[in-house]
Design a protein around this motif. Structure first.
Motif, PDB file in Angstrom:
ATOM      1  N   GLU A 171       8.627 -39.161  -0.002  1.00 18.82           N
ATOM      2  CA  GLU A 171       9.815 -39.146   0.780  1.00 18.82           C
ATOM      3  C   GLU A 171      10.696 -37.524   0.461  1.00 18.82           C
ATOM      4  OE1 GLU A 171      14.363 -40.980   2.175  1.00 18.82           O
ATOM      5  OE2 GLU A 171      12.440 -42.411   1.225  1.00 18.82           O
ATOM      6  N   LEU A 172      10.437 -37.333  -1.076  1.00 24.43           N
ATOM      7  CA  LEU A 172      11.158 -36.093  -1.650  1.00 24.43           C
ATOM      8  C   LEU A 172      10.303 -34.993  -1.333  1.00 24.43           C
ATOM      9  CD1 LEU A 172      11.897 -37.991  -5.134  1.00 24.43           C
ATOM     10  CD2 LEU A 172      13.419 -36.814  -3.908  1.00 24.43           C
ATOM     11  N   ILE A 173       8.789 -35.221  -1.383  1.00 24.68           N
ATOM     12  CA  ILE A 173       7.891 -34.016  -0.776  1.00 24.68           C
ATOM     13  C   ILE A 173       8.439 -33.496   0.438  1.00 24.68           C
ATOM     14  CG2 ILE A 173       5.743 -33.301  -0.376  1.00 24.68           C
ATOM     15  CD1 ILE A 173       4.838 -35.257  -2.811  1.00 24.68           C
ATOM     16  N   GLN A 174       8.431 -34.231   1.449  1.00 27.96           N
ATOM     17  CA  GLN A 174       8.826 -34.134   2.835  1.00 27.96           C
ATOM     18  C   GLN A 174      10.204 -33.473   2.820  1.00 27.96           C
ATOM     19  OE1 GLN A 174       6.836 -34.066   5.252  1.00 27.96           O
ATOM     20  NE2 GLN A 174       5.189 -34.742   3.771  1.00 27.96           N
ATOM     21  N   TYR A 175      11.383 -34.082   2.114  1.00 32.52           N
ATOM     22  CA  TYR A 175      12.546 -33.204   2.056  1.00 32.52           C
ATOM     23  C   TYR A 175      12.596 -31.956   1.309  1.00 32.52           C
ATOM     24  CZ  TYR A 175      17.356 -32.568   0.309  1.00 32.52           C
ATOM     25  OH  TYR A 175      18.543 -32.161   0.176  1.00 32.52           O
ATOM     26  N   TYR A 176      11.917 -31.631   0.524  1.00 27.19           N
ATOM     27  CA  TYR A 176      11.853 -30.323  -0.006  1.00 27.19           C
ATOM     28  C   TYR A 176      11.172 -29.126   0.546  1.00 27.19           C
ATOM     29  CZ  TYR A 176      14.506 -32.107  -3.943  1.00 27.19           C
ATOM     30  OH  TYR A 176      15.581 -32.378  -4.868  1.00 27.19           O
ATOM     31  N   MET A 177       9.998 -29.910   1.222  1.00 27.26           N
ATOM     32  CA  MET A 177       8.978 -29.197   2.179  1.00 27.26           C
ATOM     33  C   MET A 177       9.937 -28.765   3.293  1.00 27.26           C
ATOM     34  SD  MET A 177       6.253 -27.996   2.702  1.00 27.26           S
ATOM     35  CE  MET A 177       5.014 -28.823   1.619  1.00 27.26           C
ATOM     36  N   HIS A 178      10.764 -29.457   4.043  1.00 24.52           N
ATOM     37  CA  HIS A 178      11.665 -29.081   4.910  1.00 24.52           C
ATOM     38  C   HIS A 178      12.370 -27.920   4.633  1.00 24.52           C
ATOM     39  CE1 HIS A 178      13.892 -29.266   8.809  1.00 24.52           C
ATOM     40  NE2 HIS A 178      14.854 -29.286   7.824  1.00 24.52           N
ATOM     41  N   LYS A 179      13.178 -28.237   3.481  1.00 21.97           N
ATOM     42  CA  LYS A 179      14.285 -27.413   2.920  1.00 21.97           C
ATOM     43  C   LYS A 179      13.366 -25.942   2.559  1.00 21.97           C
ATOM     44  CE  LYS A 179      16.879 -26.439  -1.378  1.00 21.97           C
ATOM     45  NZ  LYS A 179      17.166 -27.046  -2.957  1.00 21.97           N
ATOM     46  N   PHE A 180      12.354 -25.802   2.032  1.00 21.55           N
ATOM     47  CA  PHE A 180      12.037 -24.362   1.693  1.00 21.55           C
ATOM     48  C   PHE A 180      11.086 -23.852   2.885  1.00 21.55           C
ATOM     49  CE2 PHE A 180      12.303 -26.167  -2.663  1.00 21.55           C
ATOM     50  CZ  PHE A 180      13.085 -25.513  -3.167  1.00 21.55           C
ATOM     51  N   CYS A 181      10.500 -24.469   3.643  1.00 27.05           N
ATOM     52  CA  CYS A 181       9.965 -23.980   4.812  1.00 27.05           C
ATOM     53  C   CYS A 181      10.982 -23.362   5.801  1.00 27.05           C
ATOM     54  CB  CYS A 181       9.153 -24.951   5.797  1.00 27.05           C
ATOM     55  SG  CYS A 181       7.680 -25.406   4.701  1.00 27.05           S
ATOM     56  N   LYS A 182      12.135 -24.240   5.709  1.00 24.84           N
ATOM     57  CA  LYS A 182      13.404 -23.525   6.710  1.00 24.84           C
ATOM     58  C   LYS A 182      14.122 -22.226   5.874  1.00 24.84           C
ATOM     59  CE  LYS A 182      17.770 -24.842   8.644  1.00 24.84           C
ATOM     60  NZ  LYS A 182      18.778 -25.967   8.730  1.00 24.84           N
ATOM     61  N   ARG A 183      14.037 -22.471   4.677  1.00 23.17           N
ATOM     62  CA  ARG A 183      14.602 -21.015   4.056  1.00 23.17           C
ATOM     63  C   ARG A 183      13.754 -19.845   3.987  1.00 23.17           C
ATOM     64  NH1 ARG A 183      16.049 -21.946  -2.450  1.00 23.17           N
ATOM     65  NH2 ARG A 183      17.400 -23.196  -1.311  1.00 23.17           N
ATOM     66  N   PHE A 184      12.390 -20.063   3.856  1.00 19.57           N
ATOM     67  CA  PHE A 184      11.400 -19.094   4.190  1.00 19.57           C
ATOM     68  C   PHE A 184      10.716 -18.607   5.308  1.00 19.57           C
ATOM     69  CE2 PHE A 184      10.845 -20.574  -0.704  1.00 19.57           C
ATOM     70  CZ  PHE A 184      11.932 -19.727  -1.000  1.00 19.57           C
ATOM     71  N   GLY A 185      11.224 -19.287   6.306  1.00 16.37           N
ATOM     72  CA  GLY A 185      10.824 -19.317   7.692  1.00 16.37           C
ATOM     73  C   GLY A 185       9.100 -19.574   7.594  1.00 16.37           C
ATOM     74  N   LYS A 186       8.739 -20.430   7.073  1.00 17.43           N
ATOM     75  CA  LYS A 186       7.352 -20.810   7.226  1.00 17.43           C
ATOM     76  C   LYS A 186       6.989 -22.552   7.912  1.00 17.43           C
ATOM     77  CE  LYS A 186       5.773 -18.264   3.335  1.00 17.43           C
ATOM     78  NZ  LYS A 186       4.878 -17.977   2.278  1.00 17.43           N
ATOM     79  N   GLU A 187       5.964 -22.703   8.381  1.00 17.57           N
ATOM     80  CA  GLU A 187       5.493 -23.878   9.060  1.00 17.57           C
ATOM     81  C   GLU A 187       5.519 -25.063   7.827  1.00 17.57           C
ATOM     82  OE1 GLU A 187       5.572 -24.950  12.146  1.00 17.57           O
ATOM     83  OE2 GLU A 187       6.373 -22.744  12.557  1.00 17.57           O
ATOM     84  N   PRO A 188       5.689 -26.165   8.055  1.00 15.58           N
ATOM     85  CA  PRO A 188       5.500 -27.237   7.076  1.00 15.58           C
ATOM     86  C   PRO A 188       3.907 -27.465   7.005  1.00 15.58           C
ATOM     87  CG  PRO A 188       7.039 -27.990   8.908  1.00 15.58           C
ATOM     88  CD  PRO A 188       6.454 -26.578   9.039  1.00 15.58           C
ATOM     89  N   LYS A 189       3.623 -27.913   5.666  1.00 12.03           N
ATOM     90  CA  LYS A 189       2.251 -28.094   5.209  1.00 12.03           C
ATOM     91  C   LYS A 189       1.877 -29.402   5.028  1.00 12.03           C
ATOM     92  CE  LYS A 189       2.674 -23.475   3.190  1.00 12.03           C
ATOM     93  NZ  LYS A 189       2.168 -22.782   4.153  1.00 12.03           N
ATOM     94  N   ARG A 190       0.626 -29.768   5.277  1.00 16.20           N
ATOM     95  CA  ARG A 190       0.047 -30.944   4.757  1.00 16.20           C
ATOM     96  C   ARG A 190      -0.754 -31.118   3.747  1.00 16.20           C
ATOM     97  NH1 ARG A 190      -4.064 -32.101   7.947  1.00 16.20           N
ATOM     98  NH2 ARG A 190      -4.252 -29.900   8.430  1.00 16.20           N
ATOM     99  N   PHE A 191      -0.788 -32.349   3.003  1.00 15.68           N
ATOM    100  CA  PHE A 191      -1.495 -32.587   1.839  1.00 15.68           C
ATOM    101  C   PHE A 191      -2.852 -33.280   1.936  1.00 15.68           C
ATOM    102  CE2 PHE A 191       2.994 -31.446   0.535  1.00 15.68           C
ATOM    103  CZ  PHE A 191       2.759 -31.017  -0.977  1.00 15.68           C
ATOM    104  N   SER A 192      -3.496 -32.887   1.312  1.00 15.56           N
ATOM    105  CA  SER A 192      -5.164 -33.578   1.241  1.00 15.56           C
ATOM    106  C   SER A 192      -4.957 -34.823   0.407  1.00 15.56           C
ATOM    107  CB  SER A 192      -6.188 -32.616   0.696  1.00 15.56           C
ATOM    108  OG  SER A 192      -5.955 -32.406  -0.531  1.00 15.56           O
ATOM    109  N   SER A 193      -5.741 -35.774   0.764  1.00 13.97           N
ATOM    110  CA  SER A 193      -5.682 -36.966  -0.074  1.00 13.97           C
ATOM    111  C   SER A 193      -5.878 -36.884  -1.434  1.00 13.97           C
ATOM    112  CB  SER A 193      -6.516 -38.140   0.644  1.00 13.97           C
ATOM    113  OG  SER A 193      -7.918 -37.502   0.306  1.00 13.97           O
ATOM    114  N   GLN A 194      -6.689 -36.205  -2.027  1.00 10.64           N
ATOM    115  CA  GLN A 194      -6.859 -35.522  -3.398  1.00 10.64           C
ATOM    116  C   GLN A 194      -5.643 -35.321  -3.954  1.00 10.64           C
ATOM    117  OE1 GLN A 194      -9.209 -34.760  -1.153  1.00 10.64           O
ATOM    118  NE2 GLN A 194     -11.152 -35.072  -1.785  1.00 10.64           N
ATOM    119  N   ALA A 195      -5.107 -34.160  -3.123  1.00  7.84           N
ATOM    120  CA  ALA A 195      -3.799 -33.412  -3.786  1.00  7.84           C
ATOM    121  C   ALA A 195      -2.724 -34.422  -3.921  1.00  7.84           C
ATOM    122  CB  ALA A 195      -3.348 -32.277  -3.116  1.00  7.84           C
ATOM    123  N   LEU A 196      -2.679 -35.532  -3.016  1.00  8.96           N
ATOM    124  CA  LEU A 196      -1.722 -36.342  -2.912  1.00  8.96           C
ATOM    125  C   LEU A 196      -1.870 -37.485  -4.235  1.00  8.96           C
ATOM    126  CD1 LEU A 196      -0.956 -37.426   0.500  1.00  8.96           C
ATOM    127  CD2 LEU A 196       0.933 -36.601  -0.734  1.00  8.96           C
TER     128      LEU A 196
END
Length: 471
Positions: free
Chosen positions: A324-349
């Motif tokens: 939930e925290l990752i999704q929150y900050y992902m939305h925050k920074f993607c909006k700030r920097f004008g970028k598309e949200p990213k997905r995480f691989s299972s190994q990264a998670l």
């Protein structure tokens, strides 16, 4: 008039102008001096800063190039004094800044020779700036998470927010103690008043007393004329947040205790008692009980502060909230920097869930910002993670976790692992929806997820068994 008289008159004007310029240099608000035609003959340093132009550039130009007003030219020609005229000052970037203008005409032998234009920020704007400086940016909605510990903490905050009692927030560095303090203020009866924060660890010991309690004129060398109010006075009618209270020196702890008991302060160098109407919220990451045992923190002050104790758990104790925290900050920074949200691989998670997070939410926020800035593709793999997370071995994480976790946190870990499985399934389903369920589609899905095709088939089989078992 003879040439001699004209020269004398010119000298008198120059002398007058020099005297005016000398006086205006001491004024901290923007000032322009114009002649009878409205051309600028002087601009003080404050005007140069606001307009972002040097005096050399402005002299000789009409004031309307820098100040927008429908009636100011008329008042200059009439030699008529004006107060509180709404104008816009235009800086070098073309931005229009709201100001109030006070016009003082310059007259020689009843003839209009020009005017002095004083510019001040409107009272409402000054109040808004004060509100912004001593306002809040966070509410309880910014306390992200749905783990039992966070849900319980939010419920506590809702219950105690409207109280006037002192609050002591405990928790490790980076857990969001100030966010919680601002949330309490926002929910309290004092939410229309200021929220004034001071970090007791960030201000030198020699300055901390005057910052807290203010000082009188002449209290020490370099003291501001007229004195200066401290944070207690600035927080009148609102909340004073004493961050890192464990770093406050002992002699100031004694003075703070007296203020909490009597609700009065005395400025440094002053003799007059000033009543304070503030609610105190303190926070620390230090072990105050150990500090009391070592005579580093006053026990009586501890009991005065610890009326309502709140504890913010570290991130390793609520790993259920990671996604939930990752999704929150992902939305925050993607909006700030004008970028598309990213997905995480299972190994990264898995790496993220295995990590111990010594820097807590602050470290997690930095990680997401790092990824949004540097990751080009839409999939975050292990290689995309910061080195500190990527390289720490699972054995090191396990050792650190065992040292600091209590037995009851094992339940949180099992829930976290369940959450990882859930996220893996979501990622696999998304990949298959994108690339299809054919053999070629599965191959592309496995490549996008950063796993082999054989691993993908094993995961799909595991998902199938889990669903059959749940039925």
């Amino acid at each position: 008039m003879s040439n001699r008289n004209l020269q004398m008159a010119r000298k008198e004007r120059l002398k007058l102008l020099r005297e005016v310029e000398g006086l205006l240099s001491y004024i901290t608000d923007p000032v322009l001096v114009v002649d009878a035609e409205g051309k600028i003959v002087h601009a003080n340093s404050a005007a140069e800063q606001i307009l972002e132009r040097s005096q050399i550039i402005m002299i000789g130009k009409h004031f309307t190039e820098f100040v927008q007003s429908e009636s100011l030219s008329k008042y200059i020609h009439q030699g008529k004094p004006v107060a509180n005229l709404a104008v816009n000052m235009i800086n070098s970037k073309g931005a229009h800044l709201d100001f109030s203008c006070r016009l003082h005409p310059l007259l020689v032998d009843a003839q209009v020779e020009g005017a002095i234009l004083f510019f001040t920020k409107p009272a409402l704007r000054q109040e808004q700036e004060k509100s912004f400086r001593y306002g809040t940016r966070f509410s309880l909605d910014d306390v992200i998470g749905s783990s039992p510990a966070i849900v319980a903490l939010k419920e506590q905050v809702m219950k105690i927010a409207k109280s006037e009692s002192t609050v002591l927030i405990r928790g490790e560095s980076g857990t969001g103690k100030e966010v919680l303090a601002q949330s309490i203020h926002r929910l309290s009866h004092r939410n229309k008043g200021p929220f004034v924060a001071i970090n007791c660890a960030a201000i030198p010991e020699s300055l901390l007393e005057s910052e807290l309690f203010g000082y009188e004129e002449g209290a020490f060398t370099g003291a501001k004329k007229g004195g200066k109010p401290g944070r207690f006075e600035l927080a009148k009618g609102g909340t004073l947040f004493l961050d890192e209270i464990g770093d406050m020196p002992l002699y100031l702890q004694a003075k703070l205790l007296r203020v909490l008991q009597e609700r009065r302060i005395e400025r440094v160098g002053g003799t007059k008692a000033i009543e304070v109407d503030v609610r105190i919220i303190a926070a620390t990451h230090k072990d105050l009980e150990s500090m009391i045992a070592n005579n580093q923190f006053r026990e009586d002050l501890y009991f005065r502060l610890n009326v309502i104790p709140l504890y913010v758990p570290p991130l390793r104790e609520r790993k259920e909230d990671l996604y939930e925290l990752i999704q929150y900050y992902m939305h925050k920074f993607c909006k700030r920097f004008g970028k598309e949200p990213k997905r995480f691989s299972s190994q990264a998670l898995k790496k993220i869930f295995d990590y111990h997070w010594p820097g807590n939410i602050r470290e997690l926020e930095n990680m997401v910002e790092y990824i949004v800035n540097l990751e080009i593709g839409d999939l975050v793999t292990v290689s995309s993670l910061p080195a500190s997370i990527r390289e720490m071995s699972e054995d090191e994480n396990r050792d650190m976790a065992e040292e600091q976790q209590e037995p009851q946190t094992l339940n949180h870990l099992s829930k976290s692992l369940y959450r990882v499985n859930e996220m893996e399934e979501q990622l696999i389903i998304q990949a298959l929806q994108r690339f299809g369920t054919s053999t070629e589609g599965k191959r592309k899905a496995a490549e996008a997820l950063g796993i082999s095709l054989a691993t993908l088939y094993r995961r799909l089989e595991k998902m199938k068994r889990r669903r059959q078992f749940s039925k």
